[in-house]
Each structure stands twice: as structure tokens, then as C-alpha cells.
Design a protein around this motif. Structure first.
Motif, short mmCIF file in Angstrom:
data_model
loop_
_atom_site.label_atom_id
_atom_site.label_comp_id
_atom_site.label_asym_id
_atom_site.label_seq_id
_atom_site.Cartn_x
_atom_site.Cartn_y
_atom_site.Cartn_z
N GLY A 97 32.69 42.24 -2.40
CA GLY A 97 33.09 41.12 -3.23
C GLY A 97 34.55 41.18 -3.65
N ALA A 98 35.19 40.01 -3.64
CA ALA A 98 36.62 39.95 -3.94
C ALA A 98 36.95 40.43 -5.35
N SER A 99 36.09 40.12 -6.31
CA SER A 99 36.37 40.48 -7.71
C SER A 99 36.40 42.00 -7.88
N ASN A 100 35.49 42.69 -7.20
CA ASN A 100 35.49 44.15 -7.29
C ASN A 100 36.74 44.74 -6.66
N LEU A 101 37.15 44.18 -5.53
CA LEU A 101 38.35 44.67 -4.85
C LEU A 101 39.61 44.37 -5.66
N TYR A 102 39.61 43.24 -6.36
CA TYR A 102 40.80 42.83 -7.12
C TYR A 102 41.14 43.85 -8.21
N LYS A 103 40.15 44.60 -8.67
CA LYS A 103 40.40 45.63 -9.68
C LYS A 103 41.35 46.71 -9.16
N ASN A 104 41.38 46.86 -7.83
CA ASN A 104 42.24 47.87 -7.21
C ASN A 104 43.49 47.25 -6.56
N ARG A 105 43.89 46.08 -7.03
CA ARG A 105 44.96 45.32 -6.38
C ARG A 105 46.31 46.05 -6.36
N GLN A 106 46.49 47.04 -7.23
CA GLN A 106 47.75 47.79 -7.25
C GLN A 106 47.72 48.95 -6.26
N MET A 157 39.65 43.76 7.05
CA MET A 157 39.29 42.39 6.68
C MET A 157 37.79 42.25 6.47
N ALA A 158 37.01 42.93 7.33
CA ALA A 158 35.56 42.88 7.18
C ALA A 158 35.13 43.45 5.83
N SER A 159 35.85 44.48 5.35
CA SER A 159 35.57 45.06 4.04
C SER A 159 36.10 44.20 2.90
N GLY A 160 36.84 43.15 3.25
CA GLY A 160 37.34 42.22 2.24
C GLY A 160 38.73 42.50 1.73
N LEU A 161 39.43 43.47 2.32
CA LEU A 161 40.79 43.77 1.87
C LEU A 161 41.75 42.71 2.38
N PRO A 162 42.48 42.02 1.52
CA PRO A 162 43.52 41.10 1.99
C PRO A 162 44.57 41.86 2.80
N ILE A 163 45.09 41.21 3.83
CA ILE A 163 45.98 41.86 4.79
C ILE A 163 47.41 41.38 4.64
N ASP A 196 48.65 37.56 -7.73
CA ASP A 196 48.07 36.22 -7.61
C ASP A 196 46.58 36.34 -7.33
N LYS A 197 45.77 36.25 -8.38
CA LYS A 197 44.33 36.46 -8.24
C LYS A 197 43.68 35.43 -7.33
N ASN A 198 44.06 34.19 -7.47
CA ASN A 198 43.46 33.14 -6.64
C ASN A 198 43.74 33.37 -5.15
N LEU A 199 44.98 33.73 -4.84
CA LEU A 199 45.34 34.02 -3.46
C LEU A 199 44.57 35.24 -2.97
N PHE A 200 44.51 36.28 -3.76
CA PHE A 200 43.80 37.51 -3.40
C PHE A 200 42.34 37.19 -3.04
N ILE A 201 41.67 36.46 -3.92
CA ILE A 201 40.24 36.16 -3.70
C ILE A 201 40.05 35.28 -2.48
N ARG A 202 40.93 34.28 -2.29
CA ARG A 202 40.79 33.40 -1.12
C ARG A 202 40.94 34.16 0.19
N LEU A 203 41.95 35.00 0.26
CA LEU A 203 42.18 35.76 1.49
C LEU A 203 41.06 36.77 1.73
N SER A 204 40.58 37.37 0.66
CA SER A 204 39.48 38.33 0.79
C SER A 204 38.23 37.65 1.36
N GLU A 205 37.85 36.55 0.79
CA GLU A 205 36.64 35.85 1.22
C GLU A 205 36.79 35.28 2.62
N ASN A 206 37.94 34.68 2.90
CA ASN A 206 38.16 34.09 4.23
C ASN A 206 38.26 35.15 5.31
N GLY A 207 38.88 36.29 4.96
CA GLY A 207 38.99 37.37 5.93
C GLY A 207 37.63 37.91 6.32
#
Length: 379
Positions: free
Chosen positions: A199-208, A304-310, A349-360
Motif C-alpha cells: 500500500g502506498a500509504s505505508n510506503l510513504y512513511k519511508n519517503r525519505q 514497481m511491483a512492490s509499490g516503490l515510486p521510481i 509530494d504525497k499525492n504524486l507519491f501515491i499516484r505513482l505507487s499505485e499506477n506502478g
């Protein structure tokens, strides 16, 4: 159906990473009821079993005879050689004489000229790289060009499969004729069950936290130098971990020390086993996929399959799998300042992060290994 798979290398207990993508395919073919036997060119004769796949190591003339009873032959990176025991040309010749059905997988270097497609791997200060390129371009590729033309001219039952449209075009340029009427692009499949999505929200916690898994190649195709060179442009709290093994690990470590970026750049100079990568992905937020050229970029697709934005570079076949601002961010080739801006943008950019994660993730589900293997079996 009896399938014979012929390669110049295969995973073993002593070399677990050699052509692992071939072994992965073989296991899936067997899972679908195919009778799969693996043949590896070798001076000495031996046999072993790996995950239920019988692996036969034999000289080329012996393999050419022993695969005669199979319904179809699949070849991966099977090149010509001046050494009889290791000459894939003998296998091709036998197949042509018997008109035995052939699926020819084109993965890159086997049908690409080094001076054209990999100039960065040729170093003037390293004469061995120049000799290697000359041998490759003027011996291996010349003979491969003749062989492929023979297969096409004879209307042999053959199909060429590449992972991307880019490689069809680049191989055509190297071979000197258009192979597109005889080739199809079918991406290397990604195991989306192994590379699970948290899930993108879980990954976003590690965005740094940025992850980069690359062979430690300073200045070459896999561009580990571009991984570390981005970090002087990224202040804390953003940090990056680079995992990999390779001949230039000392240079990578030296650069980190010289640039005084050890506070936010950590080098882990060892291979990561495939089954360990998904758990590693889950500890990070962004994947930095450095490359100077790629026909697909399997490690990128796995992330990308794991949801990490590239974040990657707009080169080779990469844009066929990472669509800019849809499934990832692409920047001008080798521009580390632009890459730093893209990485920082994702982290903020949380919105961008989540969109790329889900689309990827969705994009990788479209090329799940189950689907891709089905296409190959249909061929």
C-alpha cells in the motif's frame, strides 16, 4: 510438449546468479505441464538437478544431437565461439538441418554491438575492454547476423522474442537489417506474488529513504556512480542505501568518502538474494534506478511491483516500463541534479507519491510472470 532450453550459463550451487531469469522461466514452464530439459554448453560433461529441472552440461556437438527429439528448442544468449565445445553455431546449424522449431530470446548484448550500444563499457585506459568490444562486434555479431539472416531466408520455424520494442530497433541497427517482421516484444515477467504490495500509504512513511540495487559498476551500464553522485545534491533527512557487488566497489566507497556524504549515503557491497528483495523494498519509500541503457530493467520493475515510486533516466527501453509522471519520473539521461530534484519532489509530494505507487503496481500486474509465460507458451 518436450522443451529443450539451451544456454551458455545456468545457475548452480557455485554460481547461483548466472542466468537466473532462465531458471525462473523453466520452473514456470514445468508448472504448466511442459517437459523441460536444460542444456548448457560445457567442455566437460556433467548433470545436476535444480528445483526439479535437470541440467545437462555437455559440449555443443553433443547437445546438438541430444535435443533432436524435442518439440521445440528455446535459446538464451547462445552465441558463436571459435571453440568447438562452446560454439552455439553448431546447435543452430543442427536445428536448421532438421527444421526444428526454435524460439530465440534476444536479451540485449547478444544482438547489440558494443561500440554502438555500450560505448561506456569501453575504456581507453583498459585495453582489455577495447579488445573485448572488437571481438564482440567483429566476430560474434558478424556471425550472429549471418545466422539470423540464414534462419529468415530459409523460412525456418523461428520466432524472436525481445523484452521491448527498443531492443527490436536497436538489434535491427546492429544486425544491419529489420528484424521486426519476425520478432515480438514480450516483457520479462514479474512475480507480483513475491513482490507484494503493502500500500502506498505505508510506503510513504519511508519517503525519505531511497533504495538503489545495482552491480557496482562505476561509469558503465549499471551506473552505480550515478547512484552516489546524486547524494551531494540531497541534504538530510533524505538518505540512500546502495546494495550490490561488483568490480568497482572500492571506487564507489572512495567517492562516498571523498564527497563526505557518508552521513546520508550507505554502501552495502554484497548481493541480495531474490527472495530477500521484497522485504528490503518494504523498508524504503523510493527506488532510484540508475542505468546508462537497458532493454527493460527487471530490478526496476520488481521495485514497481512492490509499490516503490521510481526515478530513472529516459534511456533505452526504460520509457516502455516507466511512464513519466504516470508510473514513475524520468529525467534527462545522466543528469544527477535533475534526478535529485525528482527524488526530492517525490519525498515532498504525497499525492504524486501515491499516484505513482499505485499506477506502478498496476503496470507490473499487467506483465505478471504468469501472463508473460502464457504468451511464451502460446508462441
Amino acid at each position: 510438449m518436450k522443451i529443450a532450453v539451451v544456454t551458455t550459463a545456468y545457475p548452480s550451487q557455485n554460481a547461483p546468479y548466472q542466468n537466473m531469469f532462465v531458471h525462473t522461466r523453466n520452473k514456470w514452464y514445468a508448472k504448466h505441464g511442459m517437459e523441460v530439459s536444460q542444456w548448457v554448453l560445457s567442455k566437460e560433461t556433467s548433470k545436476y538437478e535444480m528445483d526439479g529441472i535437470v541440467v545437462n552440461r555437455q559440449p555443443a556437438p553433443q547437445i546438438a544431437r541430444n535435443i533432436a527429439s524435442h518439440d521445440v528448442v528455446l535459446v538464451h544468449l547462445l552465441q558463436h565461439s571459435p571453440f568447438k565445445h562452446h560454439d552455439g553455431g553448431q546447435v543452430y546449424q543442427a536445428l536448421m538441418e532438421r527444421r526444428q522449431p526454435l524460439v530465440f530470446f534476444m536479451h540485449g548484448i547478444g544482438v547489440q554491438k558494443m561500440f554502438q550500444s555500450y560505448p561506456f563499457d569501453i575504456r581507453l585506459k583498459e585495453p582489455k575492454t577495447i579488445l573485448k568490444a572488437l571481438y564482440h562486434d567483429y566476430y560474434k555479431i558478424t556471425r550472429m547476423r549471418k545466422r539470423i539472416k540464414q534462419l529468415v531466408a530459409a523460412k525456418h520455424p523461428v520466432k524472436f522474442i525481445t523484452p521491448s520494442q527498443f531492443l527490436i530497433k536497436d538489434a535491427s541497427k546492429s544486425l544491419g537489417f529489420d528484424i521486426s517482421p519476425y520478432a515480438m516484444a514480450n516483457a520479462n515477467g514479474i512475480d507480483t506474488k513475491l513482490f507484494r504490495y503493502h500500500g502506498a500509504s505505508n510506503l510513504y512513511k519511508n519517503r525519505q529513504k531511497i533504495l538503489s540495487i545495482r552491480p557496482l559498476d562505476f561509469g558503465g551500464k549499471y551506473a552505480a556512480d550515478l547512484s552516489v553522485k546524486v547524494m551531494p545534491h540531497l541534504p538530510p533527512p533524505i538518505q540512500m542505501d546502495l546494495f550490490g557487488e561488483g568490480q568497482h566497489k572500492a571506487q564507489v566507497a572512495q567517492y562516498i568518502e571523498q564527497q563526505n556524504i557518508g552521513h546520508n549515503t550507505r554502501l552495502h557491497p554484497h548481493f541480495i538474494k531474490n527472495h530477500e528483495i521484497p522485504d528490503l523494498h518494504a523498508q524504503y519509500g523510493i527506488y532510484y534506478a540508475t542505468t546508462r541503457t537497458d532493454t527493460q530493467g527487471v530490478s526496476t520493475c520488481e521495485a514497481m511491483a512492490s509499490g516503490l515510486p521510481i526515478v530513472s533516466f529516459d534511456v533505452g527501453g526504460v520509457p516502455e516500463f516507466v511512464q513519466h509522471q504516470q508510473t514513475g519520473l524520468l529525467v534527462k539521461p545522466f543528469d544527477v541534479k535533475a534526478a535529485a530534484l525528482a527524488l526530492a519532489r517525490l519525498a515532498n509530494d504525497k499525492n504524486l507519491f501515491i499516484r505513482l505507487s499505485e499506477n506502478g503496481r498496476k503496470a507490473m500486474e499487467a506483465i505478471d510472470i504468469e501472463k508473460q509465460v502464457q504468451v511464451e507458451l502460446q508462441v
